[in-house]
Design an enzyme around this catalytic site. Structure first.
Site, PDB file in Angstrom:
ATOM      1  N   GLU A 192      18.599   1.972   4.967  1.00  0.00           N
ATOM      2  CA  GLU A 192      18.329   0.546   4.919  1.00  0.00           C
ATOM      3  C   GLU A 192      19.577  -0.288   5.082  1.00  0.00           C
ATOM      4  O   GLU A 192      19.512  -1.434   5.466  1.00  0.00           O
ATOM      5  CB  GLU A 192      17.778   0.241   3.520  1.00  0.00           C
ATOM      6  CG  GLU A 192      16.444  -0.394   3.476  1.00  0.00           C
ATOM      7  CD  GLU A 192      16.168  -0.895   2.079  1.00  0.00           C
ATOM      8  OE1 GLU A 192      16.527  -2.038   1.791  1.00  0.00           O
ATOM      9  OE2 GLU A 192      15.580  -0.139   1.287  1.00  0.00           O
ATOM     10  N   SER A 199       7.620  -7.173   0.539  1.00  0.00           N
ATOM     11  CA  SER A 199       7.423  -7.997   1.741  1.00  0.00           C
ATOM     12  C   SER A 199       6.149  -7.595   2.460  1.00  0.00           C
ATOM     13  O   SER A 199       5.919  -6.402   2.713  1.00  0.00           O
ATOM     14  CB  SER A 199       8.604  -7.835   2.701  1.00  0.00           C
ATOM     15  OG  SER A 199       9.776  -8.268   2.073  1.00  0.00           O
ATOM     16  N   SER A 248      11.298  -2.754  -6.459  1.00  0.00           N
ATOM     17  CA  SER A 248      11.687  -3.664  -7.542  1.00  0.00           C
ATOM     18  C   SER A 248      10.523  -3.949  -8.482  1.00  0.00           C
ATOM     19  O   SER A 248       9.359  -3.925  -8.077  1.00  0.00           O
ATOM     20  CB  SER A 248      12.176  -4.993  -6.962  1.00  0.00           C
ATOM     21  OG  SER A 248      13.325  -4.794  -6.192  1.00  0.00           O
ATOM     22  N   GLY A 292       7.394  -0.666  -2.530  1.00  0.00           N
ATOM     23  CA  GLY A 292       7.258  -1.037  -3.943  1.00  0.00           C
ATOM     24  C   GLY A 292       8.371  -0.422  -4.766  1.00  0.00           C
ATOM     25  O   GLY A 292       8.189   0.644  -5.359  1.00  0.00           O
TER      26      GLY A 292
END
Lengths: 383, 360
Positions: A254, A171, A139, A137
């Site tokens: 990432e 996602s 954005s 969580g």
């Protein structure tokens, strides 16, 4: 304490080319067996849209999830380079990795780095068993590239925090066991200060997860709304107020991985297999080979620099992501061109071509938009 | 970045080598083309910089492929021109295990196709030959017979220089280049046991050395551009603060990083396919970086007085004179096509470029 887990042989634990080759071959054997059993169909972008909890569990049983976690938490105690070998083989095969992806790639390492002993004991063994799905969580409707502009608030209360706000593009949040939320816990100081990472367990009656359909109608993105959600103090990840620094470190994890240049590899493999013998298409294939080989070495070099447990170099990671994702986008056009040149595509190839088309716009946005990455690189150059 | 060159080994020995090479030519006048009678060249020879990588049993000081590449990269980033190491390295590659002295004055020729050898004589026209002087003899791959069929027998020939066969000019970067027009020249055959695969290896080394020079010049162009946009102010701010400038600057850095990484992998593996990939990646980067660096340095970059042009002319010259993008790709694909175990399997081919592969 768990016994040394998985099937990493003593030979594979060594950092030599031969050891990595053994691990690579063992990963390929597992993939071949899974394909032969009909357990998955190769997919583009399989780390984001290929969701299969059973596959994650079987992979974990091979010792191939949470490989870099210490053995005392059920991990394999191996290096980032070992993980690199396994991950790139899985991605190149288009295996379904989404059910454990975020937990394995960033939540586990973040908990190892910043989490409390209790948090580590609770979550890390489950991550290593491939049985826990985490969503991210970060954005918000008004905070995308400008991540420090988050408005989701966590107010301190007796025993923890109460969370209010909205996260988007999370996602697989609709089928995850928890979500790591970046929330504002203080307004004092610069906007990068006063942010904190919190683990919110799902489902929760105060958390509403709503689907955001992708352009092809698929559902993996979500909007997640928190309305007075209670988060216990034990579920604070790291230090209160240090969320920004922690997240920036996570973003580097990432950005440099093989998922930044292999999202379309299942498609490219399928297309190139059909070009065999077509010398008029040789140049295009050689061009592809040259770019992928180079990016792979770059990504591997970042992983190598992390093998002693250090965080990846954020600028090198940005370079890999920007170059890699741009190549991914360009290869979608190339794949369509090659596919048209060789034959009428089979139903399987048609599916892969379409998957790549609709996923491609996200390649250069997710995990840091290209423009932001280039600004990071340029600022470092003139620093 | 840990330095701007994250994707190149952070090795103290390589840094010392680069510093020594840079220091050895620091007294030369900018733009100088050094001839063998020049003091600096003589010092080079005394320090054996021109023989780095040549094994001791052949009279050299030894050294790794990374050492060789470091010398080439360093020389490409200084404002003087000399033939560096390529002559020695390629002479050695052509001679292979042949018990023949690696003497200075031997010049290796690498035509795209070997010259036909008929009755002990060779006829060939070869362009773009490095011509810094001091050459006494040529080494030239030849084939027996004119049929061009698969049953060709490859050989290596040696012939003495005849000045009337040579037309000297210079390339875009002001470096001496020659056209050799050999007509029925009698040659000495040195080795009757040659094969296409070995010639491919020599070609790979030649491409790797060109890639190294390009990367050296690319780094210099990047650094010049960074300095310029950090110092030059427009609209009351340094150029480097403008987002559109940052995008171009990052693109330059990314291209240089990729070219460096490809070169590093080629030097690590010694794999011919990866050397061609390094050539391709460096040549591609050269085009992008030359364009963007001139754009960001504006009119100043186009003047002869300003240093940028020296290095961008090298980027253009070294890619154009060998048609490096297309040639590297063609050689890379030939390399892949000859390996039946990876043909048609993209992932296996990627793996094979690291010198390993999936066992059959």
């Amino acid at each position: 304490m768990s016994p040394p887990r998985g099937n990493a042989t003593e030979h594979e634990r060594v950092i030599t080319p031969e050891a990595f080759e053994q691990l690579r071959l063992r990963t390929r054997r597992f993939i071949d067996e899974e394909l032969a059993a009909g357990h998955f169909e190769p997919q583009c972008d399989s780390w984001l849209i290929g969701f299969d909890r059973e596959f994650s569990r079987r992979l974990a049983a091979q010792g191939m999830v949470g490989m870099t976690l210490p053995e005392r938490f059920g991990g394999a105690g191996l290096t980032a380079l070992h993980r690199f070998v396994v991950i790139e083989e899985l991605l190149a095969a288009g295996a379904p990795l989404a059910a454990h992806w975020f937990a394995e790639r960033q939540v586990g390492p973040a908990m190892m780095r910043y989490g409390s002993e209790d948090m580590q004991k609770e979550w890390l063994p489950r991550i290593a068993r491939g049985e826990v799905c985490f969503a991210i969580g970060l954005s918000e409707p008004d905070a995308g590239s400008d991540l420090a502009a988050v408005r989701t608030r966590a107010e301190p209360v007796e025993g923890g925090f109460r969370l209010h706000g909205t996260k988007i593009w999370s996602s697989n949040a609709h089928r995850c066991d928890a979500i790591v939320v970046l929330a504002r816990t203080s307004d004092e100081g610069r906007k990068h200060a006063g942010l904190t990472q919190l683990v919110v367990r799902l489902p929760d009656p105060t958390v509403t997860v709503s689907p955001i359909q992708s352009i092809d109608g698929q559902h993996h993105f979500n909007e997640v709304v928190f309305e007075d959600t209670l988060v216990g103090k034990n579920d604070v990840l790291g230090t209160v107020g240090a969320g920004w620094r922690q997240v920036v470190g996570e973003l580097a994890f990432e950005r440099s991985g093989p998922e930044r240049y292999l999202s379309t590899m299942p498609l490219l493999r399928a297309v190139v297999a059909k070009t065999n013998g077509r010398h008029d298409l040789d140049r295009a294939v050689a061009d592809l080979l040259s770019h992928i080989s180079t990016l792979r070495h770059m990504s591997e070099q970042v992983a190598r620099s992390m093998s002693d447990g250090s965080a990846p170099d954020p600028v090198a990671a940005s370079v890999v992501k920007d170059l890699g994702t741009r190549l991914e986008v360009e290869t979608v056009d190339l794949a369509h061109r090659l596919a048209r040149a060789v034959d009428t595509p089979s139903p399987r190839l048609t599916r892969l071509l379409r998957e790549a088309r609709v996923q491609a716009p996200g390649f250069t946005i997710r995990g840091g938009a290209s423009e932001i990455l280039r600004a990071i690189i340029a600022k470092e150059l003139v620093r | 970045m840990s330095g701007r060159d994250f994707f190149w080994p952070d090795d103290p020995d390589l840094r010392v080598l680069a510093d020594s090479v840079r220091e050895s030519v620091s007294a030369a006048e900018r733009g100088a083309v050094l001839a063998p009678d020049n003091d600096i060249w003589q010092r080079w020879i005394a320090m054996e910089f021109d023989r780095v990588g040549l094994p001791e049993r052949f009279g050299g000081p030894g050294g790794t492929l990374h050492d060789v590449v470091t010398v080439e990269m360093t020389l490409a980033a200084v404002p003087v021109s000399l033939p560096a190491l390529a002559t020695t390295v390629l002479t050695h590659e052509l001679l292979g295990d042949l018990d023949h002295p690696r003497e200075r004055g031997l010049l290796p020729l690498l035509p795209q196709r070997p010259a036909p050898l008929v009755d002990g004589r060779v006829t060939a026209r070869i362009d773009g030959v490095w011509w810094y002087g001091g050459t006494s003899s040529l080494l030239l791959p030849v084939v027996l017979g004119l049929d061009g069929g698969s049953a060709q027998a490859w050989s290596l020939a040696r012939l003495d220089i005849d000045e009337k066969d040579v037309v000297v000019s210079e390339n875009l970067a002001g470096e001496p280049r020659a056209r050799l027009d050999l007509r029925e020249r009698r040659v000495t055959v040195l080795d009757a046991h040659w094969a296409l695969s070995r010639y491919r290896k020599v070609q790979a080394t030649a491409v790797l050395l060109t890639a190294a020079r390009l990367v050296g010049a690319l780094r210099e162009v990047r650094d010049l551009t960074v300095t310029y946009v950090a110092e030059r102010r427009q609209f009351d701010r340094p150029l480097a603060v403008h987002p559109v400038v940052q995008q171009g600057l990052a693109e330059i850095a990314e291209q240089v990083s990729a070219a460096l990484a490809a070169l590093d992998l080629a030097a690590r593996t010694g794999h011919a396919g990866q050397a061609f990939a390094a050539g391709h990646r460096a040549a591609e980067a050269a085009g992008v970086v030359a364009r963007l660096s001139h754009q960001l340095q504006g009119a100043m970059g186009t003047s002869r007085e300003y240093p940028l042009g020296l290095y961008t002319r090298r980027l253009w010259a070294w890619t154009d004179e060998t048609d490096l993008v297309e040639r590297s790709l063609a050689l890379l694909q030939q390399e892949v096509n000859e390996r039946t175990e990876v043909r048609g399997d993209l992932w296996a081919a990627v793996e094979a470029l690291r010198g390993s592969g999936r066992p059959a």
